[in-house]
Design a protein around this motif. Structure first.
Motif, PDB file in Angstrom:
ATOM      1  N   UNK A   1       0.862  -1.177   0.000  1.00  0.00           N
ATOM      2  CA  UNK A   1       0.000   0.000   0.000  1.00  0.00           C
ATOM      3  C   UNK A   1       0.904   1.234   0.000  1.00  0.00           C
ATOM      4  N   UNK A   2       0.584   2.178  -0.836  1.00  0.00           N
ATOM      5  CA  UNK A   2       1.415   3.379  -0.907  1.00  0.00           C
ATOM      6  C   UNK A   2       1.181   4.270   0.307  1.00  0.00           C
ATOM      7  N   UNK A   3       2.153   5.112   0.563  1.00  0.00           N
ATOM      8  CA  UNK A   3       2.045   6.042   1.690  1.00  0.00           C
ATOM      9  C   UNK A   3       0.868   6.990   1.502  1.00  0.00           C
ATOM     10  N   UNK A   4       0.646   7.449   0.282  1.00  0.00           N
ATOM     11  CA  UNK A   4      -0.440   8.391   0.026  1.00  0.00           C
ATOM     12  C   UNK A   4      -1.793   7.718   0.269  1.00  0.00           C
ATOM     13  N   UNK A   5      -1.955   6.500  -0.208  1.00  0.00           N
ATOM     14  CA  UNK A   5      -3.200   5.776   0.001  1.00  0.00           C
ATOM     15  C   UNK A   5      -3.418   5.499   1.491  1.00  0.00           C
ATOM     16  N   UNK A   6      -2.371   5.086   2.184  1.00  0.00           N
ATOM     17  CA  UNK A   6      -2.485   4.831   3.621  1.00  0.00           C
ATOM     18  C   UNK A   6      -2.857   6.109   4.362  1.00  0.00           C
ATOM     19  N   UNK A   7      -2.239   7.228   4.004  1.00  0.00           N
ATOM     20  CA  UNK A   7      -2.565   8.504   4.646  1.00  0.00           C
ATOM     21  C   UNK A   7      -4.011   8.898   4.366  1.00  0.00           C
ATOM     22  N   UNK A   8      -4.467   8.692   3.142  1.00  0.00           N
ATOM     23  CA  UNK A   8      -5.848   9.024   2.787  1.00  0.00           C
ATOM     24  C   UNK A   8      -6.833   8.159   3.570  1.00  0.00           C
ATOM     25  N   UNK A   9      -6.558   6.870   3.678  1.00  0.00           N
ATOM     26  CA  UNK A   9      -7.446   5.985   4.430  1.00  0.00           C
ATOM     27  C   UNK A   9      -7.464   6.336   5.915  1.00  0.00           C
TER      28      UNK A   9
END
Length: 139
Positions: A1-9
Protein backbone atom coordinates in the motif's frame (compact mmCIF):
# COMPACT_ATOMS: atom_id res chain seq x y z
CA UNK A 1 0.00 0.00 0.00
CA UNK A 2 1.42 3.38 -0.91
CA UNK A 3 2.04 6.04 1.69
CA UNK A 4 -0.44 8.39 0.03
CA UNK A 5 -3.20 5.78 0.00
CA UNK A 6 -2.48 4.83 3.62
CA UNK A 7 -2.57 8.50 4.65
CA UNK A 8 -5.85 9.02 2.79
CA UNK A 9 -7.45 5.98 4.43
CA UNK A 10 -6.24 7.01 7.90
CA UNK A 11 -7.47 10.57 7.32
CA UNK A 12 -10.86 9.33 6.16
CA UNK A 13 -11.18 7.05 9.20
CA UNK A 14 -10.17 9.93 11.48
CA UNK A 15 -12.73 12.21 9.81
CA UNK A 16 -15.52 9.66 10.20
CA UNK A 17 -14.59 9.29 13.86
CA UNK A 18 -14.69 13.05 14.37
CA UNK A 19 -18.10 13.25 12.72
CA UNK A 20 -19.52 10.33 14.74
CA UNK A 21 -18.22 11.89 17.96
CA UNK A 22 -19.83 15.22 16.98
CA UNK A 23 -16.45 16.97 17.21
CA UNK A 24 -17.36 18.83 14.00
CA UNK A 25 -20.27 20.56 15.77
CA UNK A 26 -18.85 23.77 17.25
CA UNK A 27 -21.78 24.03 19.67
CA UNK A 28 -20.96 20.60 21.10
CA UNK A 29 -17.32 21.57 21.52
CA UNK A 30 -18.16 24.97 23.05
CA UNK A 31 -20.53 23.24 25.50
CA UNK A 32 -17.62 21.01 26.52
CA UNK A 33 -15.44 24.07 27.11
CA UNK A 34 -18.16 25.83 29.14
CA UNK A 35 -17.19 24.31 32.49
CA UNK A 36 -18.84 27.15 34.44
CA UNK A 37 -22.18 26.96 32.59
CA UNK A 38 -24.00 24.29 30.61
CA UNK A 39 -21.04 21.91 30.61
CA UNK A 40 -21.28 18.84 28.35
CA UNK A 41 -18.56 16.40 29.47
CA UNK A 42 -19.25 13.83 26.72
CA UNK A 43 -16.23 14.83 24.64
CA UNK A 44 -13.96 13.67 27.48
CA UNK A 45 -14.71 10.16 26.21
CA UNK A 46 -13.43 11.09 22.75
CA UNK A 47 -10.28 12.71 24.08
CA UNK A 48 -9.73 9.98 26.66
CA UNK A 49 -10.17 7.30 24.02
CA UNK A 50 -7.58 8.92 21.78
CA UNK A 51 -5.14 9.49 24.63
CA UNK A 52 -5.66 5.94 25.91
CA UNK A 53 -5.04 4.29 22.55
CA UNK A 54 -1.95 6.47 22.05
CA UNK A 55 -0.59 5.70 25.53
CA UNK A 56 -0.93 1.97 24.93
CA UNK A 57 0.03 1.71 21.26
CA UNK A 58 2.77 4.33 20.83
CA UNK A 59 5.43 2.47 22.86
CA UNK A 60 4.48 -0.76 21.10
CA UNK A 61 4.83 0.86 17.65
CA UNK A 62 8.20 2.40 18.56
CA UNK A 63 9.58 -1.06 19.38
CA UNK A 64 9.50 -1.80 15.66
CA UNK A 65 12.78 -1.18 13.82
CA UNK A 66 11.03 1.24 11.43
CA UNK A 67 7.54 2.27 10.34
CA UNK A 68 5.80 0.08 7.77
CA UNK A 69 5.70 2.77 5.08
CA UNK A 70 8.88 4.75 5.77
CA UNK A 71 12.53 4.18 6.53
CA UNK A 72 12.66 5.92 9.93
CA UNK A 73 10.33 7.26 12.61
CA UNK A 74 9.98 11.04 12.42
CA UNK A 75 9.83 12.02 16.08
CA UNK A 76 10.19 15.49 17.62
CA UNK A 77 13.73 16.37 18.58
CA UNK A 78 12.88 19.16 21.01
CA UNK A 79 12.32 17.96 24.55
CA UNK A 80 11.82 21.22 26.45
CA UNK A 81 8.86 23.50 26.83
CA UNK A 82 9.74 26.89 25.35
CA UNK A 83 7.98 30.18 24.61
CA UNK A 84 6.97 29.31 21.02
CA UNK A 85 5.37 26.07 22.22
CA UNK A 86 3.44 27.80 25.01
CA UNK A 87 2.41 30.66 22.71
CA UNK A 88 1.22 28.25 20.03
CA UNK A 89 -0.71 26.18 22.57
CA UNK A 90 -2.34 29.32 23.96
CA UNK A 91 -3.31 30.57 20.50
CA UNK A 92 -4.68 27.14 19.63
CA UNK A 93 -6.76 27.04 22.81
CA UNK A 94 -8.05 30.59 22.37
CA UNK A 95 -9.03 29.89 18.77
CA UNK A 96 -10.69 26.62 19.74
CA UNK A 97 -12.62 28.34 22.52
CA UNK A 98 -13.75 31.23 20.32
CA UNK A 99 -14.72 29.26 17.22
CA UNK A 100 -15.46 25.76 18.51
CA UNK A 101 -13.24 24.32 15.79
CA UNK A 102 -9.72 22.99 15.68
CA UNK A 103 -8.03 22.08 12.38
CA UNK A 104 -9.08 18.44 11.95
CA UNK A 105 -12.77 18.84 12.78
CA UNK A 106 -12.91 22.08 10.75
CA UNK A 107 -11.69 20.25 7.64
CA UNK A 108 -14.27 17.50 8.15
CA UNK A 109 -16.97 20.14 8.76
CA UNK A 110 -16.33 21.54 5.28
CA UNK A 111 -18.58 18.72 4.08
CA UNK A 112 -21.59 20.14 5.98
CA UNK A 113 -22.25 22.85 3.41
CA UNK A 114 -22.24 25.75 5.89
CA UNK A 115 -20.10 28.88 5.71
CA UNK A 116 -18.61 28.75 9.23
CA UNK A 117 -16.03 26.00 8.67
CA UNK A 118 -15.00 27.56 5.35
CA UNK A 119 -14.34 30.87 7.10
CA UNK A 120 -12.42 29.11 9.85
CA UNK A 121 -10.26 27.14 7.41
CA UNK A 122 -9.57 30.28 5.35
CA UNK A 123 -8.51 32.13 8.52
CA UNK A 124 -6.40 29.13 9.59
CA UNK A 125 -4.59 29.09 6.24
CA UNK A 126 -4.08 32.87 6.33
CA UNK A 127 -2.70 32.64 9.87
CA UNK A 128 -0.35 29.81 8.89
CA UNK A 129 0.94 31.78 5.91
CA UNK A 130 1.37 34.92 8.03
CA UNK A 131 3.35 32.93 10.59
CA UNK A 132 5.58 31.52 7.85
CA UNK A 133 6.25 35.01 6.47
CA UNK A 134 6.98 36.30 9.99
CA UNK A 135 9.35 33.39 10.72
CA UNK A 136 11.15 33.94 7.42
CA UNK A 137 11.74 37.59 8.34
CA UNK A 138 9.26 39.00 5.84
CA UNK A 139 10.86 37.33 2.82
Amino acid sequence: MSRVLAAALCGALFGVGLALAQMIDPNKVLAFLDVAGAWDPSLILVMGGGAGVTAVMFPWVLRRPRPRLDTVFHLPTKRRVDAPLVTGAALFGIGWGLAGYCPGPALVALTLGTAEPWLFVAAMIAGSLACKVWQDGGR
